[in-house]
Write a protein that holds these residues in place. Structure first.
Motif, mmCIF file in Angstrom:
data_model
loop_
_atom_site.group_PDB
_atom_site.id
_atom_site.type_symbol
_atom_site.label_atom_id
_atom_site.label_comp_id
_atom_site.label_asym_id
_atom_site.label_seq_id
_atom_site.Cartn_x
_atom_site.Cartn_y
_atom_site.Cartn_z
ATOM 1 N N VAL A 53 -5.038 23.457 -24.374
ATOM 2 C CA VAL A 53 -5.961 23.638 -25.490
ATOM 3 C C VAL A 53 -5.163 23.535 -26.800
ATOM 4 O O VAL A 53 -4.164 24.228 -26.970
ATOM 5 C CB VAL A 53 -6.596 25.047 -25.389
ATOM 6 C CG1 VAL A 53 -7.466 25.341 -26.583
ATOM 7 C CG2 VAL A 53 -7.353 25.192 -24.081
ATOM 8 N N PRO A 54 -5.586 22.667 -27.739
ATOM 9 C CA PRO A 54 -4.814 22.557 -28.988
ATOM 10 C C PRO A 54 -5.012 23.760 -29.923
ATOM 11 O O PRO A 54 -6.105 24.333 -29.963
ATOM 12 C CB PRO A 54 -5.353 21.283 -29.632
ATOM 13 C CG PRO A 54 -6.657 21.011 -28.982
ATOM 14 C CD PRO A 54 -6.717 21.742 -27.682
ATOM 15 N N TYR A 55 -3.979 24.154 -30.615
ATOM 16 C CA TYR A 55 -4.055 25.211 -31.632
ATOM 17 C C TYR A 55 -2.987 24.917 -32.669
ATOM 18 O O TYR A 55 -2.071 24.116 -32.419
ATOM 19 C CB TYR A 55 -3.852 26.595 -30.990
ATOM 20 C CG TYR A 55 -2.518 26.744 -30.295
ATOM 21 C CD1 TYR A 55 -2.374 26.442 -28.947
ATOM 22 C CD2 TYR A 55 -1.380 27.185 -30.995
ATOM 23 C CE1 TYR A 55 -1.139 26.544 -28.311
ATOM 24 C CE2 TYR A 55 -0.160 27.306 -30.355
ATOM 25 C CZ TYR A 55 -0.040 26.982 -29.019
ATOM 26 O OH TYR A 55 1.178 27.078 -28.410
ATOM 27 N N LYS A 56 -3.089 25.585 -33.829
ATOM 28 C CA LYS A 56 -2.128 25.286 -34.894
ATOM 29 C C LYS A 56 -0.846 26.108 -34.734
ATOM 30 O O LYS A 56 0.236 25.558 -34.631
ATOM 31 C CB LYS A 56 -2.774 25.532 -36.257
ATOM 32 C CG LYS A 56 -2.142 24.691 -37.356
ATOM 33 C CD LYS A 56 -2.717 25.008 -38.720
ATOM 34 C CE LYS A 56 -3.845 24.070 -39.112
ATOM 35 N NZ LYS A 56 -4.602 24.586 -40.272
ATOM 36 N N THR A 57 -0.992 27.443 -34.704
ATOM 37 C CA THR A 57 0.208 28.288 -34.547
ATOM 38 C C THR A 57 -0.116 29.508 -33.674
ATOM 39 O O THR A 57 -1.287 29.843 -33.488
ATOM 40 C CB THR A 57 0.689 28.862 -35.913
ATOM 41 O OG1 THR A 57 -0.445 29.319 -36.630
ATOM 42 C CG2 THR A 57 1.481 27.879 -36.710
ATOM 43 N N ILE A 58 0.957 30.163 -33.199
ATOM 44 C CA ILE A 58 0.777 31.438 -32.492
ATOM 45 C C ILE A 58 1.411 32.523 -33.343
ATOM 46 O O ILE A 58 2.489 32.308 -33.907
ATOM 47 C CB ILE A 58 1.587 31.543 -31.172
ATOM 48 C CG1 ILE A 58 1.509 30.308 -30.313
ATOM 49 C CG2 ILE A 58 1.197 32.781 -30.416
ATOM 50 C CD1 ILE A 58 2.225 30.519 -28.968
ATOM 51 N N MET A 59 0.776 33.685 -33.375
ATOM 52 C CA MET A 59 1.409 34.848 -34.008
ATOM 53 C C MET A 59 1.451 35.972 -32.974
ATOM 54 O O MET A 59 0.495 36.135 -32.205
ATOM 55 C CB MET A 59 0.606 35.297 -35.224
ATOM 56 C CG MET A 59 0.558 34.220 -36.301
ATOM 57 S SD MET A 59 -0.197 34.790 -37.822
ATOM 58 C CE MET A 59 -1.797 35.264 -37.311
ATOM 59 N N ALA A 60 2.535 36.715 -32.969
ATOM 60 C CA ALA A 60 2.637 37.827 -32.020
ATOM 61 C C ALA A 60 3.034 39.077 -32.786
ATOM 62 O O ALA A 60 3.783 39.006 -33.765
ATOM 63 C CB ALA A 60 3.667 37.522 -30.953
ATOM 64 N N ASP A 61 2.514 40.229 -32.372
ATOM 65 C CA ASP A 61 2.825 41.487 -33.053
ATOM 66 C C ASP A 61 2.952 42.602 -32.014
ATOM 67 O O ASP A 61 2.013 42.883 -31.274
ATOM 68 C CB ASP A 61 1.685 41.803 -34.044
ATOM 69 C CG ASP A 61 1.985 43.025 -34.896
ATOM 70 O OD1 ASP A 61 3.055 43.645 -34.692
ATOM 71 O OD2 ASP A 61 1.145 43.356 -35.756
ATOM 72 N N LYS A 62 4.164 43.195 -31.977
ATOM 73 C CA LYS A 62 4.388 44.296 -31.023
ATOM 74 C C LYS A 62 4.105 45.656 -31.657
ATOM 75 O O LYS A 62 4.030 46.662 -30.960
ATOM 76 C CB LYS A 62 5.858 44.313 -30.586
ATOM 77 C CG LYS A 62 6.169 43.355 -29.469
ATOM 78 C CD LYS A 62 7.597 43.594 -28.972
ATOM 79 C CE LYS A 62 7.877 42.726 -27.764
ATOM 80 N NZ LYS A 62 9.210 42.893 -27.237
ATOM 81 N N ASN A 63 4.005 45.678 -32.967
ATOM 82 C CA ASN A 63 3.864 46.970 -33.649
ATOM 83 C C ASN A 63 2.410 47.379 -33.787
ATOM 84 O O ASN A 63 1.885 47.522 -34.893
ATOM 85 C CB ASN A 63 4.550 46.921 -35.019
ATOM 86 C CG ASN A 63 6.016 46.599 -34.863
ATOM 87 O OD1 ASN A 63 6.675 47.130 -33.964
ATOM 88 N ND2 ASN A 63 6.529 45.703 -35.692
ATOM 89 N N VAL A 64 1.761 47.511 -32.638
ATOM 90 C CA VAL A 64 0.354 47.910 -32.644
ATOM 91 C C VAL A 64 0.161 49.064 -31.657
ATOM 92 O O VAL A 64 0.985 49.269 -30.773
ATOM 93 C CB VAL A 64 -0.569 46.733 -32.239
ATOM 94 C CG1 VAL A 64 -0.624 45.686 -33.330
ATOM 95 C CG2 VAL A 64 -0.135 46.114 -30.918
#
Ligand code: ADP
Ligand code: ASP
Ligand code: MG
Length: 404
Positions: free
Chosen positions: A327-338
């Motif tokens: 599946v195409p997408y522009k960017t990934i963001m990840a956040d562990k501080n949740v």
């Protein structure tokens, strides 16, 4: 005369003096004329140390050998408690999982109990012997020791209580019951006299580590009367029971939190049929559990998709996305501080407004909600981890849970 299973957690067996204290508690039950089986955790800190040894030896170690290593903590405490009981004149004998046997499936590291062959233990209890069972372990179909996942001694205790047809399962720990929220974080947390199986199941699975989730599932299935109480006091504990045993029902019974999740956002995914399946399919194939999901409104045919996975699975999940996704997408963001904060209560079934109180309370504290999910008896929100304590305290007050 009753048949009782008593379980003592890591802090309760943390050193020699504490094991002697536990022995006195067990003797007191025996002296009351009860048949008693005991199960114990490893001394506090020991399992962490053993897990760390395995990781140092190899970050991707063999799960069977992990089990061979981490199960030893409970072997030590079961033997020591048997000795302490013998010193007090109690006829006690230690048991490891394979000796009973406690039979598990083959999921090494997080095995499930399939069956307990309790006949020999029952025979011995009827003769006045006290079995001291190593918690957290059983034997798999490959005839090797298997462990039950972190916190698994609770499940050993409840499974033993079901298998031995015990009248009660008493879980002794370092707090004197189940509180409205973690009493180590919210000082005004209140002890609950009773909590329903369903609420306890939600509390446990949403992060309240006082009981392992599977132990509550098992208690609910086999209708085991579980009591959570302190090994350091004689205060009455919390009974986990059916809803109809609870007279005064609160709208919200408890608040749980979990720092075990991480958030992933895929930016500009095309908004068309099959996209969700194309993203979550490969993650499921890789055995990665996805918890909360939110999809934003579509702009120019694309949308942002945010979801959470276990923190421990984050790197693997990002790899799967980068390598397996069509599946195409522009960017990934990840956040562990949740952190995921959840309010739980069976009263929600019949009352509106619980979620609104949560959103308003967090808004008044300037806390942004990143993801929301709900079920019949809980509302969960994902917020920045820095706000954990502030959010718990504010919500505790907002739902009138503070101790007087
Ligand atoms: P044990 O080693 O006895 O199994 P755990 O550390 O696994 O003990 O569980 C007890 C801890 O659970 C408490 O010390 C407390 O900090 C934490 N806890 C989290 N939520 C709750 C809650 N709602 N009520 C009571 N304890 C909670
Ligand atoms: N000792 C194991 C752990 O620390 C099991 C338990 O304590 O319940 O996870
Ligand atoms: Mg525990």
């Amino acid at each position: 005369m009753a048949r009782i299973v008593m379980k003592f957690g890591g802090t309760s067996v943390g050193d020699i003096a504490r094991i002697q204290n536990v022995a006195r508690k067990v003797k007191a039950e025996v002296d009351r004329g009860n048949q008693v089986a005991v199960t114990v955790s490893a001394m506090s800190g020991v399992t962490n140390q053993l897990v760390d040894y395995c990781t140092q030896m190899s970050p991707l170690h063999d799960a069977r050998e992990y089990d061979a290593v981490v199960a030893t903590g409970e072997q030590v405490t079961s033997g020591l408690l048997a000795i302490a009981l013998q010193e007090l004149g109690v006829n006690a004998r230690s048991w490891q999982g394979w000796q009973i046997p406690i039979i598990t499936d083959d999921a090494h590291g997080k095995a499930r109990i399939v069956d307990i062959k309790g006949e020999e233990l029952i025979r011995r209890m009827e003769r006045g012997e006290v079995p001291v069972v190593a918690g957290f372990q059983g034997v798999g179909p490959d005839n090797r020791t298997a462990t039950l996942g972190r916190g698994g001694s609770d499940t050993t205790a409840v499974a033993l209580a079901a298998g031995l047809k015990a009248d009660r399962c008493d879980i002794y720990t370092d707090v004197d019951g189940v509180y409205t929220t973690d009493p180590r974080i919210v000082k005004t947390a209140k002890k609950l006299n009773k909590i329903t199986y369903e609420e306890m199941l939600e509390m446990a699975s949403l992060g309240a580590k006082v009981l392992q989730t599977r132990s509550v599932e098992m208690a609910m299935k086999h209708r085991v009367r579980v009591q959570v109480l302190s090994s350091f006091s004689d205060a009455p504990g919390t009974l986990v029971c059916d809803e109809d045993e609870i007279v005064e029902k609160e709208l919200v019974s408890g608040i749980a939190y979990s720092r075990d999740e991480a958030k992933i956002t895929l930016v500009s995914v095309s908004d068309q049929p099959g996209v969700a399946a194309g993203i979550f399919g490969p993650l499921a194939d890789a055995n990665i559990n996805v918890d909360m999901i939110v999809q934003n409104v579509s702009r120019d045919g694309t949308t942002d998709l945010t979801f959470t996975v276990g923190k421990a699975d984050l790197d693997r999940a990002l790899n799967v996305i980068k390598e397996k996704l069509h599946v195409p997408y522009k960017t990934i963001m990840a956040d562990k501080n949740v952190v995921k904060v959840s309010v739980i209560g069976v009263g929600m079934r019949s009352h509106a407004g619980v979620a609104q109180t949560m959103f308003k309370t967090l808004a008044d504290k300037g806390i942004n909600i990143q993801v929301i999910s709900t079920s019949e008896i809980k509302v969960s929100v994902l917020i920045a981890e820095d706000y954990t304590e502030l959010a718990l305290r504010a919500l505790h007050t907002a739902y009138n849970l503070d101790a007087a």
